[in-house]
Design a protein around this motif. Structure first.
Motif, short mmCIF file in Angstrom:
data_model
loop_
_atom_site.label_atom_id
_atom_site.label_comp_id
_atom_site.label_asym_id
_atom_site.label_seq_id
_atom_site.Cartn_x
_atom_site.Cartn_y
_atom_site.Cartn_z
N TYR A 6 48.46 15.48 27.96
CA TYR A 6 48.13 15.97 26.61
C TYR A 6 48.26 14.83 25.77
N MET A 19 52.11 21.16 32.12
CA MET A 19 50.76 21.27 32.63
C MET A 19 50.74 22.30 33.71
N SER A 22 51.33 25.82 33.62
CA SER A 22 50.20 26.29 33.04
C SER A 22 49.15 26.93 34.19
N LYS A 186 38.54 24.52 34.22
CA LYS A 186 38.74 25.05 33.26
C LYS A 186 38.42 26.63 33.33
N LYS A 190 42.41 27.76 32.93
CA LYS A 190 42.40 28.10 31.49
C LYS A 190 43.09 26.98 31.05
N ASP A 191 43.15 25.67 31.77
CA ASP A 191 43.75 24.70 31.23
C ASP A 191 42.79 23.34 31.64
N LYS A 193 42.57 20.53 30.44
CA LYS A 193 43.31 19.21 30.41
C LYS A 193 44.08 18.83 31.83
N ALA A 194 44.45 19.80 32.51
CA ALA A 194 44.89 19.49 33.93
C ALA A 194 44.14 18.71 34.74
#
Length: 240
Positions: A6, A19, A22, A186, A190-191, A193-194
């Motif tokens: 992040y 991360m 999540s 995504k 729902k993350d 960035k991971a």
């Protein structure tokens, strides 16, 4: 250059922990789905490296949801496996899987980081790490710690993504990791960035001969690098 999940303040360890917390709920599904199930074969090949050793005590670093630990117990009459990870949520899901397999007496999961292992010197027959070393905040320190806790003649086995070089696999790999995988991640985890971080961290990791050299500098001997699936992953082994 250090790659973090992040664009916020905080150490790499803190961000990696956040991360994985999540995405913990969907982690196992996404691993199997996004690799088309090949990740199971990769882990099997990793565990094959312990076959001749038949280790009694194993440390599984970056254990996640304990896939490697569980698969290892199914293969060998292991006395004890301790898995450590920086993500409490991943460990929570791992403990549920261990309980479902009835392996609570053999596998123990602990909060822990590779750069500061809370174990005495020379106590493990083997150390395993699957898809974890590129997440170390200090790679040299993490490897040194794993070397420290290994018994003399103990074995390190590392499974990690690498960068294929063969045309057109290289181009297909980069397109999939850079464009397709983050979109699927995504929608399901729902993350986003991971899975952006996954591509970035693989690109930044010193794979192949560069990682072999780092292992040698740490003190490991008889080091081998075995590419899998045309270089998408590699297994690294070394002896203390």
């Amino acid at each position: 250059m250090e790659v973090k999940p992040y664009d916020i303040a905080g150490s790499k360890k803190e961000q990696v922990s956040k991360m994985f917390d999540s995405i913990a709920k969907r982690y196992d599904f996404l691993n199997h789905f996004l690799s088309l199930g090949v990740d199971k074969w990769w882990r099997k090949k990793m565990i094959d490296e312990l076959d001749s050793l038949k280790p009694g005590r194993i440390l599984d670093v970056a254990t996640g949801t304990a896939d490697v630990a569980i698969a290892t117990v199914k293969r060998f009459p292991v006395q004890k496996i301790i898995g450590v990870d920086v993500s409490p949520q991943m460990l929570a899901f791992g403990r549920k899987k261990i309980q479902a397999e009835g392996m609570e007496q053999t596998i123990e999961l602990q909060d822990g980081e590779s750069e500061n292992l809370q174990f005495e010197n020379n106590i493990f027959d083997a150390v395993t790490v699957a898809y974890g070393v590129r997440n170390f905040e200090r790679l040299d320190k993490g490897l040194s710690e794993m070397y420290r806790v290994l018994k003399p003649s103990g074995k390190l086995v590392v499974l990690e993504f690498s960068k294929p070089t063969m045309f057109p696999l290289k181009q297909a790999f980069n397109f999939y990791f850079q464009h397709i995988l983050p979109v699927v991640g995504k929608l399901t985890s729902k993350d986003p960035k991971a899975y952006e971080y996954l591509y970035q961290s693989v690109q930044a990791f010193p794979n192949g001969a560069a990682f072999v050299k780092i292992l040698a500098t740490t003190g490991f001997k008889s080091i081998q690098c075995k590419p899998l699936s045309f270089g998408i992953c590699s297994i690294y082994t070394g002896i203390k």
